[in-house]
Structures are given as C-alpha cells and as structure tokens.
Design a protein around this motif. Structure first.
Motif, mmCIF file in Angstrom:
data_model
loop_
_atom_site.group_PDB
_atom_site.id
_atom_site.type_symbol
_atom_site.label_atom_id
_atom_site.label_comp_id
_atom_site.label_asym_id
_atom_site.label_seq_id
_atom_site.Cartn_x
_atom_site.Cartn_y
_atom_site.Cartn_z
ATOM 1 N N THR A 63 -7.961 22.579 -96.936
ATOM 2 C CA THR A 63 -8.296 21.334 -96.216
ATOM 3 C C THR A 63 -9.165 21.501 -94.962
ATOM 4 O O THR A 63 -9.978 20.625 -94.691
ATOM 5 N N ASP A 80 0.359 19.253 -109.533
ATOM 6 C CA ASP A 80 -0.434 18.259 -110.265
ATOM 7 C C ASP A 80 -1.914 18.631 -110.320
ATOM 8 O O ASP A 80 -2.694 17.950 -110.979
ATOM 9 N N ASP A 106 4.319 20.437 -94.900
ATOM 10 C CA ASP A 106 4.299 19.072 -94.347
ATOM 11 C C ASP A 106 5.550 18.266 -94.705
ATOM 12 O O ASP A 106 5.898 17.315 -94.013
HETATM 13 C C1 LIG Z 1 -8.956 16.693 -93.826
HETATM 14 C C2 LIG Z 1 -7.859 17.604 -93.373
HETATM 15 C C3 LIG Z 1 -8.151 18.636 -92.495
HETATM 16 C C4 LIG Z 1 -7.149 19.498 -92.061
HETATM 17 N N1 LIG Z 1 -7.489 20.512 -91.220
HETATM 18 C C5 LIG Z 1 -6.551 21.384 -90.815
HETATM 19 C C6 LIG Z 1 -6.907 22.479 -89.962
HETATM 20 O O1 LIG Z 1 -8.075 22.617 -89.570
HETATM 21 N N2 LIG Z 1 -5.934 23.339 -89.603
HETATM 22 C C7 LIG Z 1 -4.624 23.205 -90.014
HETATM 23 O O2 LIG Z 1 -3.778 24.036 -89.657
HETATM 24 N N3 LIG Z 1 -4.251 22.184 -90.843
HETATM 25 C C8 LIG Z 1 -5.178 21.273 -91.246
HETATM 26 N N4 LIG Z 1 -4.821 20.234 -92.085
HETATM 27 C C9 LIG Z 1 -3.388 20.078 -92.490
HETATM 28 C C10 LIG Z 1 -3.032 20.954 -93.727
HETATM 29 O O3 LIG Z 1 -3.904 20.674 -94.791
HETATM 30 C C11 LIG Z 1 -1.607 20.711 -94.198
HETATM 31 O O4 LIG Z 1 -0.729 20.841 -93.119
HETATM 32 C C12 LIG Z 1 -1.210 21.703 -95.316
HETATM 33 O O5 LIG Z 1 -2.025 21.518 -96.440
HETATM 34 C C13 LIG Z 1 0.264 21.530 -95.705
HETATM 35 O O6 LIG Z 1 0.594 22.444 -96.709
HETATM 36 P P1 LIG Z 1 1.682 22.044 -97.831
HETATM 37 O O7 LIG Z 1 1.887 23.221 -98.712
HETATM 38 O O8 LIG Z 1 2.859 21.414 -97.178
HETATM 39 O O9 LIG Z 1 0.986 20.860 -98.634
HETATM 40 P P2 LIG Z 1 -0.363 20.868 -99.481
HETATM 41 O O10 LIG Z 1 -1.254 21.984 -99.086
HETATM 42 O O11 LIG Z 1 -0.894 19.481 -99.395
HETATM 43 O O12 LIG Z 1 0.166 21.152 -100.955
HETATM 44 C C14 LIG Z 1 0.986 20.238 -101.649
HETATM 45 C C15 LIG Z 1 0.670 20.358 -103.124
HETATM 46 O O13 LIG Z 1 1.635 19.643 -103.886
HETATM 47 C C16 LIG Z 1 0.978 18.857 -104.869
HETATM 48 N N5 LIG Z 1 1.841 17.714 -105.164
HETATM 49 C C17 LIG Z 1 2.168 16.680 -104.367
HETATM 50 N N6 LIG Z 1 3.008 15.836 -104.977
HETATM 51 C C18 LIG Z 1 3.241 16.364 -106.212
HETATM 52 C C19 LIG Z 1 4.052 15.988 -107.305
HETATM 53 N N7 LIG Z 1 4.826 14.886 -107.290
HETATM 54 N N8 LIG Z 1 4.047 16.772 -108.404
HETATM 55 C C20 LIG Z 1 3.294 17.911 -108.457
HETATM 56 N N9 LIG Z 1 2.520 18.319 -107.441
HETATM 57 C C21 LIG Z 1 2.497 17.568 -106.334
HETATM 58 C C22 LIG Z 1 -0.331 18.456 -104.206
HETATM 59 O O14 LIG Z 1 -1.325 18.092 -105.146
HETATM 60 C C23 LIG Z 1 -0.685 19.759 -103.494
HETATM 61 O O15 LIG Z 1 -1.372 20.625 -104.346
HETATM 62 C C24 LIG Z 1 -5.806 19.333 -92.518
HETATM 63 C C25 LIG Z 1 -5.511 18.296 -93.409
HETATM 64 C C26 LIG Z 1 -6.517 17.433 -93.835
HETATM 65 C C27 LIG Z 1 -6.175 16.325 -94.803
#
Ligand SMILES: Cc1cc2nc3c(=O)[nH]c(=O)nc-3n(C[C@H](O)[C@H](O)[C@H](O)COP(=O)(O)OP(=O)(O)OC[C@H]3O[C@@H](n4cnc5c(N)ncnc54)[C@H](O)[C@@H]3O)c2cc1C
Length: 440
Positions: free
Chosen positions: A44, A37, A303
């Motif tokens: 992050t 999206d 996540d």
């Molecule tokens: C403020 C903050 C600080 C953090 N600091 C750390 C840190 O220092 N060290 C660490 O290891 N982790 C940290 N984290 C945790 C880390 O950001 C997450 O664990 C990581 O981003 C997970 O990766 P992911 O690919 O599962 O999800 P994400 O990186 O969140 O990617 C998911 C993607 O899917 C997209 N999406 C969601 N729903 C839909 C949909 N229905 N249709 C289309 N697209 C969609 C989202 O927009 C996003 O782009 C932090 C998190 C936050 C919020």
C-alpha cells in the motif's frame, strides 16, 4: 499427523506470518494455508505511485505463491468461524462453500474504508484503499480532462476539473499529492483545461494534517501542498455530496464531480462473524503475544486487531504496515512455539520512522527522532520502500519504473477498459470501466 495452521488474509500480516512459520517450523511439521480473496499482497505505501502512473500497477503487488515456498493458498472469501469447533467457513473463488478445520488460527483480514452517514457519500465518492480504487481514480482524472475539453459549458468544466480529497492521513495526503502532481503534468495536453485551471481540495476534520508525524513536519507538508495550489481545509467537514457538488461545513458549495474518500479505516466486516472478542472500535482483543483473549489457539494481527502498543502504554498499535508485518513475524514465531518449536515472544516493536512521499521529489520523514524534509526525505522514503519490497526482482522493477519516470515522465492514456473486454461485435475500442467514469 501434521498440524493444520490457517492464516486468514494474505496482506502484510498474513504474508509475514507465513514466511516466519516456514522458517521456524521443521519441514512437514505443519500444513500452513493462507485463505485470501486475492493471490497477492498489496504494498500500500506505493499505491499512490501506481495511481499516478509512476509505477506499473503490477509492480506494487507481491504474488503470494512466488514468495511462499511451503504455504498453500486458497483463493476465497472468509465468511465466518466457529472457534468452539475450530472451524472457518469460506466461499471459494468458484463459489463452493467450504468448512476448514484448524489447530492454530491467525486472523489478519485487514480493514476497509470507514464511511460516515454523509448524504451522497456511498453513491458518489471513490475510496483509495485497493489497487482498483487507485487506478480508477487516476483514470477518472484523465477522463474528467477529456470531458472538460469536450464541453462548451464553463460551469460543467469547472466541476469536472475540481477534485476533493476527504481525510489527511497517509492515504489522503500521499494520494492527493501524487495525483495532483500527475494532473499538473498532463494538463498541458488539454488546452481548455489548462486555461480553466485545476482545483484540488484536501478536507480534514482535525486542525492539522497527518497526526502520525510531528507538527512542524505536518506544517511543511501543508506548506508544500499550498505551494502547489492545493487548498488545505483543516477543521472542516463534508456535509453532503451530490453528483456534481460537495457541501463543506464552512458553507461553501464546491462544484465537483470527483470525491476521494480517505477518512480512516475500520476492521474488515467479516471480523464480526468470527465469534471472537472485540473492542469498541470492532478490533479483535489480543494480548501482547497477539493471542486472542480466551482462545489459546487463535491469534490476530494487523489493522483488524487491537494489539497493545509497546510505545504507548494503554493504547493499541496504529493501523500501519510496519506494525502489521512485525506482528506477522511475532505471531509466526509464537504459533511455531505453540507447536513445540521455540518459545513465545511478546510484540515489542516501536516505530522507527515515518515517511510521507508527496511526489514531485518531495517528502517528509521522521526516523529515529531525526526529521527530514524535501528531496533528502523523498530519497530516503524511496530507498526504504525499495528495500522493504520483498524480492530482488520486484525491487529492480521499482528502480526501473522510477528511473523511466524521471527520464520520460508519466503516461497519459486512460486504460479503464483493462480487464473489461467489450462484448463480441461491439463497435468500440473497449469502453471505460464504470468506477473510472466521471458520473454525469
Ligand atoms: C493508500 C494507503 C497507503 C498506506 N501507506 C502506508 C505507509 O506508508 N506506511 C504504513 O506503515 N502503512 C500504510 N498504510 C496502511 C497499511 O496498508 C495497513 O496498515 C496494512 O496493510 C495492514 O496489514 P493487514 O495484514 O492488517 O491487512 P492487509 O494488508 O489489508 O491484508 C488483509 C488481506 O485480507 C484480505 N481479505 C479481507 N477480507 C477478506 C475475506 N473476507 N476473505 C478473504 N480475504 C480477505 C484482503 O484482500 C487483504 O489481502 C497505507 C494504507 C493505504 C490504504
């Protein structure tokens, strides 16, 4: 005919899965498409820096098209899936309903803020998960000082200058530390606010902050926050939130108009619509290869997935980017293997270290069993994130931003109107965006 590989989500897991597939698969062997999206990955760990104005917001995101050479990007919202038919439903950015077919599907849709049934939470609290949350929170702090300066009512001023953060994990602790540092930097420009004083409160249900780090480092982080005047309330919960107060479980009613909610995450809501097996926490059940239980052509990471943790048998990996990006690489290799290139490998990563950047040239870190605190930890944390940021261009931008901040300090303008132009002929310089505005 080329295989169709679909990656849902372009965050840490999605981007690194696509990069691995680009390397592992022969050219033209597969059509790889990311559906996301947004057209960038949000880095992050640097969000608190962007929120506090140390980093330019554009420098904490990684544009997907710049970093992927052979992967297509479809901007849209995933709304559901039918694994039996190998189909995914998407609403594209311009509102069109599309059905996409796949041979291999990787789900990496991440998480959203987890809310609880606390009266007033949804109406009055701001999250700290997206770039817009982070910028809105910063703008809100500046805006609250402007309002505090303008009001003659001392009680109202006290509420305006009190900020409550709920949840002392990564996001809450780093976000509060950076924003408190920012507020302390700029309050000198607001004479009435300086006399009144700022009040920052960190509320945590558990009996300590940051369960991700060892107890003595958590104590150091707590002591550092207290030294800056932050009230750290452990073993405390929020009972009720209104437009101008927060009620805590110890009975205190804190006059306050800004509440940041950082109390954990839960899988993206669309995960429930994908027809895949879920654990009690709502995460997709996968094996140690990140393959979804009962579905040979579906994989899930990050996540939103319950990936068995090699470091803690019987438990799932924590929701961190260091796990998500490595799961991305593992699953990229495993999907390539499923298409005939290489052999599958299990996810074996064990956390090498943890960094908690507290701004103000202070941090705590634990790397390979060695504990760091203060300036060395801060330097280590920044060097680590600089090296982990994909692309030399973005790494250099970070260095420039950090250097400018060290020399000139932070910018104090409140630019909530960015991206929200006023209507034609409106007599204003732009107004303020709604989320940034401190509610009345
Ligand atoms: C403020 C903050 C600080 C953090 N600091 C750390 C840190 O220092 N060290 C660490 O290891 N982790 C940290 N984290 C945790 C880390 O950001 C997450 O664990 C990581 O981003 C997970 O990766 P992911 O690919 O599962 O999800 P994400 O990186 O969140 O990617 C998911 C993607 O899917 C997209 N999406 C969601 N729903 C839909 C949909 N229905 N249709 C289309 N697209 C969609 C989202 O927009 C996003 O782009 C932090 C998190 C936050 C919020």
């Amino acid at each position: 005919m080329a295989w169709n590989v679909l990656i849902l989500g372009g965050g840490f897991g999605g981007l690194y899965a696509a990069r691995k597939l680009e390397r592992a698969l022969p050219r033209h062997a597969a059509k790889v498409t990311i559906v996301s999206d947004v057209n960038f990955m949000l880095y992050t760990p640097l969000l608190p820096g962007a929120s506090a104005g140390t980093l330019e917001p554009r420098h904490v995101v990684v544009p997907l098209r710049e970093h992927l050479a052979r992967t297509d990007l479809l901007l849209g919202h995933v709304t559901g899936a039918d694994p039996g038919k190998r189909e995914v439903s998407v609403t594209t950015a311009d509102g069109e309903q599309r059905t996409l077919h796949y041979d291999q599907l990787i789900v990496s849709l991440g998480s959203i803020s987890r809310t609880l049934a606390i009266p007033g939470l949804r109406e009055h609290a701001v999250g700290f998960k997206t770039l817009s949350d982070a910028i809105a929170l910063r703008n809100r702090i500046v805006h609250s000082m402007e309002l505090a300066e303008a009001t003659e009512d001392e009680t109202a001023r006290r509420a305006l200058l009190s900020y409550v953060f709920v949840g002392a994990g990564y996001a809450g602790l780093e976000g509060l530390a950076e924003l408190q540092d920012f507020a302390a930097d700029i309050v000198d420009l607001y004479p009435r606010s300086r006399v009144q004083g700022l009040r920052f409160i960190l509320v945590e249900t558990r009996d300590r902050v940051m369960p991700e780090i060892s107890a003595d480092l958590a104590e150091f982080a707590t002591a550092e926050l207290r030294r800056r005047g932050v009230e750290v309330r452990t073993s405390t919960t929020v009972e009720r939130i209104s437009a101008d107060s927060v009620e805590l479980s110890d009975g205190e009613l804190v006059p306050c108009r800004t509440v940041a909610w950082t109390a954990g995450v839960r899988p993206a809501p669309v995960i429930e619509q994908l027809g895949l097996p879920l654990d009690p926490a709502g995460r997709i059940v996968v094996d140690r290869f990140c393959q979804v239980e009962g579905h040979r052509d579906v994989w899930a990471i990050g996540d939103a997935a319950a990936v068995p943790d090699p470091a803690r048998p019987g438990q799932s990996t924590p929701p961190t980017c260091q796990h998500a990006l490595r799961q991305g690489r593992t699953v990229g290799g495993n999907v390539a293997a499923a298409l005939g290139a290489g052999s599958p490998k299990p996810f074996t990563y064990k956390t090498l270290g943890v960094f908690v950047d507290m701004g103000h040239q202070k941090a705590v870190a634990e790397t390979l069993g060695i504990k760091w605190r203060g300036f060395p930890a801060w330097f280590l944390a920044r060097s680590y994130h600089m090296l982990m940021m994909p692309g030399i261009k973005r790494q250099l931008r970070l260095i420039v931003d950090w250097t400018v901040d060290l020399v000139f300090g932070r910018d104090t303008s409140e630019l909530g109107q960015l991206g929200h132009p006023p209507l034609l002929e409106m007599p204003t310089a732009g107004g303020t965006d709604a989320k940034a505005t401190v509610p009345r």
